[in-house]
Write a protein that holds these residues in place. Sequence first.
Motif, PDB file in Angstrom:
ATOM      1  N   THR A  77       0.901  -1.283   0.091  1.00 61.40           N
ATOM      2  CA  THR A  77       0.085   0.115  -0.066  1.00 61.40           C
ATOM      3  C   THR A  77       0.755   1.105  -0.057  1.00 61.40           C
ATOM      4  N   ASP A  78       2.257   0.962   0.164  1.00 59.07           N
ATOM      5  CA  ASP A  78       3.077   2.191  -0.028  1.00 59.07           C
ATOM      6  C   ASP A  78       4.321   1.915  -0.560  1.00 59.07           C
ATOM      7  N   SER A  79       5.400   2.655  -0.554  1.00 64.50           N
ATOM      8  CA  SER A  79       6.758   2.477  -1.250  1.00 64.50           C
ATOM      9  C   SER A  79       7.244   1.127  -1.034  1.00 64.50           C
ATOM     10  N   VAL A  80       7.936   0.281  -2.018  1.00 68.98           N
ATOM     11  CA  VAL A  80       8.708  -0.692  -1.834  1.00 68.98           C
ATOM     12  C   VAL A  80      10.073  -0.525  -1.824  1.00 68.98           C
ATOM     13  N   TRP A  81      10.815  -0.732  -0.658  1.00 71.53           N
ATOM     14  CA  TRP A  81      12.041  -0.280  -0.336  1.00 71.53           C
ATOM     15  C   TRP A  81      13.048  -1.601  -0.318  1.00 71.53           C
ATOM     16  N   ALA A  82      12.637  -2.714  -0.410  1.00 69.72           N
ATOM     17  CA  ALA A  82      13.534  -3.996  -0.097  1.00 69.72           C
ATOM     18  C   ALA A  82      13.054  -5.036  -0.833  1.00 69.72           C
ATOM     19  N   LEU A  83      13.809  -5.960  -1.452  1.00 71.55           N
ATOM     20  CA  LEU A  83      13.528  -7.101  -2.136  1.00 71.55           C
ATOM     21  C   LEU A  83      14.519  -8.470  -1.869  1.00 71.55           C
ATOM     22  N   ALA A  84      14.061  -9.479  -1.611  1.00 71.44           N
ATOM     23  CA  ALA A  84      14.910 -10.682  -1.570  1.00 71.44           C
ATOM     24  C   ALA A  84      14.060 -11.928  -2.152  1.00 71.44           C
ATOM     25  N   SER A  85      14.838 -12.634  -2.867  1.00 68.03           N
ATOM     26  CA  SER A  85      14.281 -13.670  -3.761  1.00 68.03           C
ATOM     27  C   SER A  85      14.667 -14.980  -3.087  1.00 68.03           C
ATOM     28  N   THR A  86      13.998 -16.089  -3.165  1.00 67.80           N
ATOM     29  CA  THR A  86      14.556 -17.677  -3.113  1.00 67.80           C
ATOM     30  C   THR A  86      15.549 -17.823  -4.061  1.00 67.80           C
ATOM     31  N   PRO A  87      16.474 -19.090  -3.715  1.00 61.90           N
ATOM     32  CA  PRO A  87      17.410 -19.113  -4.702  1.00 61.90           C
ATOM     33  C   PRO A  87      16.910 -19.471  -6.070  1.00 61.90           C
ATOM     34  N   SER A  88      15.957 -20.348  -6.265  1.00 63.70           N
ATOM     35  CA  SER A  88      15.446 -20.408  -7.508  1.00 63.70           C
ATOM     36  C   SER A  88      14.717 -19.113  -8.184  1.00 63.70           C
ATOM     37  N   PHE A  89      14.429 -18.222  -7.515  1.00 65.71           N
ATOM     38  CA  PHE A  89      13.970 -16.815  -8.314  1.00 65.71           C
ATOM     39  C   PHE A  89      12.577 -17.119  -8.370  1.00 65.71           C
ATOM     40  N   GLY A  90      11.785 -18.043  -7.509  1.00 61.62           N
ATOM     41  CA  GLY A  90      10.491 -18.316  -7.827  1.00 61.62           C
ATOM     42  C   GLY A  90       9.445 -17.533  -7.051  1.00 61.62           C
ATOM     43  N   HIS A  91       9.961 -17.001  -5.936  1.00 58.81           N
ATOM     44  CA  HIS A  91       9.214 -16.517  -4.902  1.00 58.81           C
ATOM     45  C   HIS A  91      10.044 -15.073  -4.684  1.00 58.81           C
ATOM     46  N   VAL A  92       9.531 -14.090  -4.084  1.00 64.42           N
ATOM     47  CA  VAL A  92      10.237 -12.783  -3.650  1.00 64.42           C
ATOM     48  C   VAL A  92       9.510 -12.477  -2.403  1.00 64.42           C
ATOM     49  N   TYR A  93      10.187 -11.859  -1.424  1.00 64.43           N
ATOM     50  CA  TYR A  93       9.920 -11.433  -0.126  1.00 64.43           C
ATOM     51  C   TYR A  93      10.173  -9.948  -0.266  1.00 64.43           C
ATOM     52  N   SER A  94       9.199  -9.170  -0.198  1.00 61.52           N
ATOM     53  CA  SER A  94       9.213  -7.667  -0.304  1.00 61.52           C
ATOM     54  C   SER A  94       8.700  -6.874   0.985  1.00 61.52           C
ATOM     55  N   GLY A  95       9.287  -5.720   1.012  1.00 64.56           N
ATOM     56  CA  GLY A  95       8.947  -4.949   2.176  1.00 64.56           C
ATOM     57  C   GLY A  95       9.177  -3.468   1.986  1.00 64.56           C
TER      58      GLY A  95
END
Length: 531
Positions: A77-95
């Motif tokens: 609902t607001d700015s995305v400042w950080a990303l991290a992915s699983t080793p396979s690049f199939g899923h992404v964690y975002s904050g």
Amino acid sequence: MNDTGTLLVSGGTEKVVRVWDPRTGSKNMKLRGHTDNIRALLIDSTGRYCLSGSSDSMIRLWDLGQQRCVHSYAVHTDSVWALASTPSFGHVYSGGRDQSVYLTDLSTRESVLLCTNEHPILQLSLQDDTIWVATTDSSVYGWPAEGQTPQKVFQKGGSFLAGNLSFSRARASLEGSAPVPVYKEPSFTIPGVPAIVQHEIMNNRRHVLTKDTVGSVKLWEITRGAVIEDFGKVSFDDKKKELFEMVSIPAWFTMDARLGCLSVHLDTPQCFSAEIYAVDLNVTGAQEDLKINLAHETLRGLLVHWSKRRPKPGPHSLSNGDSSIGKDVSLKNLPHPRSDVDDGSENHANNVLPSFEFSTVSPPSIITESSSGGPWRKRITDLDGTEDDLPWWCVDCAENGRFPKENTKCGFYLHPAEGSPAPNITQGKLSAPRILRVLKVANYVVEKLVLEKPLDGSPDSTFAMGLTSGTSALDSSSRLGLKPWQKLKPSVEILCNNQVLSPEMSLATVRTYIWKKPEDLILNYRVVQSR
């Protein structure tokens, strides 16, 4: 900015993702789609796909081979400042700014709210089954992430389908359908010190009032790098008013708290403009007129460990022919700012005044530039004496007591007060150190009246008390009083703008708070009945 060795991508304020060839430095392509600043980037191990997070609250998946956006994910609902992915690049964690961490399946677009934090999220790092979260708070939190098998998180329920438009998640939030986080508490917490968010330099230029993220207000002594009083959770503005002192000391340092801690910046020659009497620092046995240069003593305190471990010069390397080898020099007897240099293991450079002793338990760090141009940082207790990148002026000051002599004089006129029968004792403008006390001016007037123009035809014993015959200069080396200034009761009042001045005021303080004009200071005097 992110890279895979063969490709490098960058974002920024122009709302485009740039792809570069790091071998040639040439720009390969621009990827357009975001409507605001790009704050986070990730590239997969093959160099084909790129993820971007933006202040427009969107996450976009780019196919670098096709040079286009293949998916957009509206989960924040607001700015995305950080990303991290699983080793396979199939899923992404975002904050980001909305204080939430989401897990999103890049293929199915299924997303789940992993956890929420109390502060905006700055960085994410996936390590095995833990996602480490750094926020604007100083602590770091480890949350369960199932990094190897992220499907397990979706099995816990609460997932939703990520939209394509940035307003879709915001609208859902406003309508009361915000998702519930899967995890309520972190698995690990690495506590940090509360960050300083507000500070004010006090008028004495040695103390700084701060407020941190938990609302605690503290008073720091900059020349020792230590908290001298913790006031707890009180009003910062009220405490600042309570601690106000009517003193005027030149600004000898600048300061910021952008890192959440106090960073003090010293630049030559400005930092050497502030002096203070040693008696004001409670230096035992110090002569009444001994002056301390704040930057000089602070640098000596910061570099004391470096000085002790620094290889000593040979027996024929004494400065100016000094032959005081091995003598135990008492600091209180040394003239300032000069210091003697010898080849003994302990000398003046290693004797630090108590007001300038920095803690060895929680020592400050020195940050400067190396000879190659890059910055380096070391705690003062880690300096081993071999560092050759310290600025030469800092070394010359701490080791040899040599530093630029700033103009510390104040010009003023001294006239009898209106209606006073006292004669005029001066011709033209006088000059004295800015830190000279009004009491010294009163002593000077008494001396001139007694020695040169006595009242009633003979010197008054009250006026003559404590005076040294033949001394008439308003200089710090004068010895007009045999008693400390706090105990001597002058028989002359000094006025400025028709206001009687306190004996402990300095000329700089009078000029700043009483005179308040750009012209030369004008002081008046009148004889009062002895108390």
